[in-house]
Design an enzyme around this catalytic site. Structure first.
Site, mmCIF file in Angstrom:
data_model
loop_
_atom_site.group_PDB
_atom_site.id
_atom_site.type_symbol
_atom_site.label_atom_id
_atom_site.label_comp_id
_atom_site.label_asym_id
_atom_site.label_seq_id
_atom_site.Cartn_x
_atom_site.Cartn_y
_atom_site.Cartn_z
ATOM 1 N N ASP A 130 52.774 74.267 38.053
ATOM 2 C CA ASP A 130 52.634 75.004 36.887
ATOM 3 C C ASP A 130 53.198 76.080 36.070
ATOM 4 O OD1 ASP A 130 52.509 77.366 37.816
ATOM 5 O OD2 ASP A 130 50.496 76.964 38.387
ATOM 6 N N ILE A 131 53.511 77.168 34.808
ATOM 7 C CA ILE A 131 54.028 77.486 34.676
ATOM 8 C C ILE A 131 54.864 78.847 35.756
ATOM 9 C CG2 ILE A 131 52.133 79.355 33.923
ATOM 10 C CD1 ILE A 131 53.534 79.571 32.166
#
Lengths: 124, 124, 124, 124
Positions: free
Chosen positions: B11-12
């Protein structure tokens, strides 16, 4: 149909993972059914993607609110084609034309059942 | 059971999204069944998670090769408990104890069918 | 925090895939930050799961509306623990205690930055 | 590039959720980089999908082994186009043409860096 971007939607590039725009569009299609008190899963079968053309126009990231707009482009006896555009405010982020067909309970493509036809007429 | 970390798993934050370690462990459980020519979906029902305790020990990221090791901790007449540890080389990344129960075709928890019991004996 | 169950959340068993309840809870945690005009990704780092205990109480399926309720159980100088319960109407579907820690930009666990501390005080 | 279909890949329809074929293709693209000891995330930026055309030819389900075959169709100074076909044995399940562009660290589309160009020449 508003969609918030969460952690799960992003990847290490810091932006929404490309395949997740297809999920957002699917949510919007299902929500059409739920909105009229129905379901995308019918007694007689269900709809599945047959083909699509997608454009990834802008990137989006965590916390942003996106909006999916869905328009019927064409309806035939065994398929229908939608245009689905994802906006962030007035800005296009993603657009897709998707053709959907009807699968019966043996997972065979078939003409729309009368149940499916009636439902599509109520939706579009 | 080796698992490569891909874009979709991150994810980010630049690391594997926490819930995806549960997916990796599920792949390892299913692979146990496939390895003996069987499937986790039986004629008489299928297994589902009932409870779990998980520890996120290290972060992992794209391109890394992880390995899931699965051990039977306890087997009862209607549930079994596994320990699943995910390693990167010799380093523990994630560990989980998970209790699984058997759902029949009406999605009710039930005692293991004889089919389920035989299968579990072959697996562990 | 209301969450609709879509196709993507279900699996071949006809019910929500177990790991997706963790995603629903993460959405609810992020939404807490968004609700006060903030973000779960701070200048000084971000929060990650350190451990959790989860109970899968009932199954849920496509079209259902779930609701996530989040309560602070404990706050320390370098971690906090939440209880998150997912309901369908008045019925508990899933519950989890999750401990979160703070990662700085080198992905090292560290005490809460003053930014993180202030934010947590506003949230709970 | 072999890919096993797991629970997480299927949905309540009993078959692979359509967007997951895009994930399988992304795994195959990343694996090309890993195979030569490199990574899809370069010092100078990374590649992202710009557009794609996909055909969902057959459905697939849990336990099946799929194979992704990737061919370069066209390479330009700022984009390249791949054909990716997913097979189950000799049977085509899914096919896609995907155009990829290069994003620099400010997430702007740019010409390939010399690093990106060299890497693409080694890959195809």
């Amino acid at each position: 149909m508003k969609i918030r971007v969460y952690y799960e939607d992003t990847d290490i590039g810091g932006i929404v993972y490309h395949a997740n725009y297809l999920k957002f569009c699917e949510r919007a299609r299902s929500e059409l059914f739920f909105n009229i008190g129905s379901s995308p899963i019918l007694e007689s079968g269900h709809f599945v993607a047959s083909s699509l053309e997608a454009k990834f126009i802008k990137s989006s990231t965590i916390g942003e609110m996106l909006e999916v707009k869905t328009t019927l482009l064409q309806a035939k006896s065994a398929s229908f084609t939608l245009e689905q555009i994802i906006y962030r405010g007035s800005e296009k982020v993603f657009s897709m034309n998707i053709k959907l067909v009807f699968l019966d309970h043996e997972n065979r493509v078939s003409r729309f059942s009368s149940e499916a036809k009636e439902l599509l007429e109520r939706l579009f």
